[in-house]
Design an enzyme around this catalytic site. Structure first.
Site, PDB file in Angstrom:
ATOM      1  N   SER A 137      27.819 -43.037  -5.958  1.00  0.00           N
ATOM      2  CA  SER A 137      27.074 -43.732  -4.464  1.00  0.00           C
ATOM      3  C   SER A 137      27.554 -45.456  -4.874  1.00  0.00           C
ATOM      4  O   SER A 137      27.630 -45.713  -6.326  1.00  0.00           O
ATOM      5  CB  SER A 137      25.730 -43.989  -5.159  1.00  0.00           C
ATOM      6  OG  SER A 137      25.581 -44.598  -3.902  1.00  0.00           O
ATOM      7  N   LYS A 163      29.478 -42.557  -1.230  1.00  0.00           N
ATOM      8  CA  LYS A 163      28.391 -43.304  -0.604  1.00  0.00           C
ATOM      9  C   LYS A 163      28.829 -44.650  -0.587  1.00  0.00           C
ATOM     10  O   LYS A 163      28.867 -44.960  -1.843  1.00  0.00           O
ATOM     11  CB  LYS A 163      27.647 -42.308  -1.101  1.00  0.00           C
ATOM     12  CG  LYS A 163      25.907 -43.258  -0.995  1.00  0.00           C
ATOM     13  CD  LYS A 163      25.074 -42.103  -1.427  1.00  0.00           C
ATOM     14  CE  LYS A 163      23.567 -42.740  -2.165  1.00  0.00           C
ATOM     15  NZ  LYS A 163      22.784 -42.203  -1.720  1.00  0.00           N
ATOM     16  N   LYS A 165      26.460 -48.151   0.311  1.00  0.00           N
ATOM     17  CA  LYS A 165      25.365 -48.151   0.460  1.00  0.00           C
ATOM     18  C   LYS A 165      25.609 -49.685   1.378  1.00  0.00           C
ATOM     19  O   LYS A 165      26.382 -50.591   1.484  1.00  0.00           O
ATOM     20  CB  LYS A 165      24.252 -49.212  -1.071  1.00  0.00           C
ATOM     21  CG  LYS A 165      24.921 -48.372  -2.243  1.00  0.00           C
ATOM     22  CD  LYS A 165      23.097 -47.559  -1.580  1.00  0.00           C
ATOM     23  CE  LYS A 165      22.675 -47.034  -3.053  1.00  0.00           C
ATOM     24  NZ  LYS A 165      21.057 -46.026  -2.626  1.00  0.00           N
ATOM     25  N   ASP A 190      24.640 -45.168   3.209  1.00  0.00           N
ATOM     26  CA  ASP A 190      22.634 -44.957   3.175  1.00  0.00           C
ATOM     27  C   ASP A 190      21.920 -46.849   2.500  1.00  0.00           C
ATOM     28  O   ASP A 190      22.595 -47.467   2.204  1.00  0.00           O
ATOM     29  CB  ASP A 190      22.804 -44.831   0.729  1.00  0.00           C
ATOM     30  CG  ASP A 190      21.154 -44.412   0.976  1.00  0.00           C
ATOM     31  OD1 ASP A 190      20.671 -45.080   1.172  1.00  0.00           O
ATOM     32  OD2 ASP A 190      20.813 -44.712  -0.191  1.00  0.00           O
ATOM     33  N   GLU A 213      21.978 -41.745   5.732  1.00  0.00           N
ATOM     34  CA  GLU A 213      21.250 -41.741   5.028  1.00  0.00           C
ATOM     35  C   GLU A 213      19.681 -42.738   4.815  1.00  0.00           C
ATOM     36  O   GLU A 213      19.608 -44.523   4.611  1.00  0.00           O
ATOM     37  CB  GLU A 213      21.602 -41.476   3.042  1.00  0.00           C
ATOM     38  CG  GLU A 213      20.139 -41.809   2.457  1.00  0.00           C
ATOM     39  CD  GLU A 213      20.919 -41.118   0.814  1.00  0.00           C
ATOM     40  OE1 GLU A 213      21.546 -41.468   0.665  1.00  0.00           O
ATOM     41  OE2 GLU A 213      19.347 -41.251   0.100  1.00  0.00           O
ATOM     42  N   ASP A 238      15.980 -39.552   2.349  1.00  0.00           N
ATOM     43  CA  ASP A 238      16.080 -39.760   0.832  1.00  0.00           C
ATOM     44  C   ASP A 238      14.129 -40.201   0.363  1.00  0.00           C
ATOM     45  O   ASP A 238      12.968 -39.104   0.420  1.00  0.00           O
ATOM     46  CB  ASP A 238      17.043 -40.614   0.345  1.00  0.00           C
ATOM     47  CG  ASP A 238      16.399 -40.917  -1.038  1.00  0.00           C
ATOM     48  OD1 ASP A 238      15.997 -40.088  -1.798  1.00  0.00           O
ATOM     49  OD2 ASP A 238      16.953 -41.602  -2.171  1.00  0.00           O
ATOM     50  N   LYS A 262      15.823 -34.930  -4.909  1.00  0.00           N
ATOM     51  CA  LYS A 262      15.728 -36.234  -6.520  1.00  0.00           C
ATOM     52  C   LYS A 262      14.598 -35.089  -6.439  1.00  0.00           C
ATOM     53  O   LYS A 262      13.729 -35.492  -6.846  1.00  0.00           O
ATOM     54  CB  LYS A 262      15.635 -37.523  -6.801  1.00  0.00           C
ATOM     55  CG  LYS A 262      16.750 -38.395  -5.640  1.00  0.00           C
ATOM     56  CD  LYS A 262      16.897 -39.451  -5.489  1.00  0.00           C
ATOM     57  CE  LYS A 262      17.923 -40.464  -5.036  1.00  0.00           C
ATOM     58  NZ  LYS A 262      17.782 -42.398  -5.220  1.00  0.00           N
ATOM     59  N   GLY A 290      20.810 -39.421  -7.441  1.00  0.00           N
ATOM     60  CA  GLY A 290      20.649 -39.506  -8.749  1.00  0.00           C
ATOM     61  C   GLY A 290      19.580 -41.094  -8.417  1.00  0.00           C
ATOM     62  O   GLY A 290      19.703 -41.761  -7.779  1.00  0.00           O
TER      63      GLY A 290
END
Ligand code: OSB
Ligand code: MG
Length: 368
Positions: A137, A163, A165, A190, A213, A238, A262, A290
């Protein structure tokens, strides 16, 4: 039967190898809450995933400390447990929410059970994978070129999923530069709630993303259903999935096609297993997210990711992606093809470096 005689809370401070920026803030030094549970003969460690500020969920490390000390630990201390699968319900009784605080204790009882019964954590929850696929990520970078450099390094290391952000203003040029250079890597984005339903999402469908996400509000399912109707790209939830019933809501409303589980966010292993199973029955793949955990929290995530329906690489990077030196031995590593071995040793499968933890402990409380 397990009787917990002592629960020790500690706050440790650790610096990330690089700051991690999301749409809701940046983190560099991490305040981390660790739990140690002791019976007369055994002990196990677990980690609370709450952040120091409430910008991901409403909880923080300080609210968790308070909840555990005042309300949750007393439910476990000197009150025998038949099996860790019963612990979530006990913690839920007459205490609303506070799932990260509950999860830290709940997972600790699974760690303790695995230690006492001489089995690996993965074995205890009937995990089937010997290795799990890892992803990385990558936080928001200052410009697309800086992001591409990070992606280059990650691809070289062998990660099976990238992934990135995003937020409005740091989205399409960033996605575009990565997709141009890597037309076939498993790529996802995400947003951590940074968009509104009224935004224009049409461009996302042109990048062959494996998922988008949590674009909308942290507690929303309903509006995601409206968004999913307009998008080919699968939505992954998420933040919004805080329980089995939220997972059912997503499935019924078709508000998403994938769930990031998670265990720390949903209250521990028991609700994670329930969400995993309902998703499996409905052909919804899941993956393990995570929270920039230390090697202790990571042990639980990796055990969870060994379940069969965790069929997408998780945000389960090796220790070195987060820390100069982790607090477990051996540190978590991955192979050149992006696989992490699920430990078969009893308990967490890694040794906790208590000396190192002692050296970075800033606050400690013994509960009996
Ligand atoms: O949204 O998945 C998220 C870290 C902190 C809070 C929220 C998120 C994340 C990550 C990091 O994406 C994943 C990791 O631990 O590597
Ligand atoms: Mg996320």
């Amino acid at each position: 039967m397990i009787t917990i005689k002592k629960i020790i809370l500690r706050e440790i401070n650790m610096k990330l190898v690089e700051p991690f920026q999301t749409s809701s803030g940046s983190i560099d030094n991490k305040r981390i809450l660790l739990i140690e549970m002791k019976t007369d003969t055994h002990s196990a460690w677990s980690e609370c995933v709450a952040k120091q500020i409430p910008n991901y969920t409403p909880e923080t490390i300080d609210t968790c400390w308070l909840m555990i000390e005042k309300y949750l630990a007393p439910k476990l201390l000197n009150n025998p447990i038949d099996h860790p699968k019963d612990v979530f319900n006990r913690l839920e009784k007459n205490i609303r929410g506070n799932l990260m605080a509950k999860a830290a204790l709940e997972m600790g009882t699974w760690g303790l059970y695995a230690t006492i019964t001489n089995q690996s954590l993965s074995n205890v929850i009937k995990g089937t994978r010997k290795q799990v696929e890892t992803g990385v990520s990558i936080g928001i970078q200052k410009d697309p070129e800086a992001l591409l450099k990070k992606v280059d390094e990650s691809v070289k290391l062998g990660y099976g999923k990238i992934k990135i952000k995003i937020q409005p203003g740091n989205d399409f040029p960033f996605i575009d530069i990565v997709r141009q250079k890597y037309p076939s890597i498993k790529l996802m984005v995400d947003a951590n709630n940074a968009y509104a339903l009224s935004d224009d999402f049409s461009k996302f469908d042109s990048y062959n993303l494996i998922m988008l996400e949590q674009p909308l509000a942290w507690d929303d399912v309903y509006q995601h259903a409206h968004l999913q109707k307009q998008l080919k790209t699968p939505i992954c939830l998420d933040e919004s999935i805080t329980s089995l019933s939220k997972a059912k809501e997503m499935i019924d409303l078709k508000a998403g096609q994938i769930i990031n589980i998670k265990p720390g966010r949903v209250g521990g292993f028991t609700p994670s297993l329930d969400i995993h199973n309902i998703c499996q029955e409905n052909n919804i793949p899941v993956w393990c997210g995570g929270m920039l955990e230390t090697g202790i929290g990571r042990a639980y995530n990796i055990a969870l990711a060994s379940l069969p329906n965790f069929s997408i690489p998780g945000d389960l990077s090796p220790s070195a992606r987060y820390w100069k030196k982790d607090i477990v031995n051996p540190e978590w590593t991955m192979s050149d093809d992006g696989l992490m071995t699920v430990p078969s040793k009893p308990g967490l499968g890694v040794d906790v470096d208590v000396e190192k933890i002692d050296a970075i402990t800033v606050k400690k409380l013994d509960l009996t």
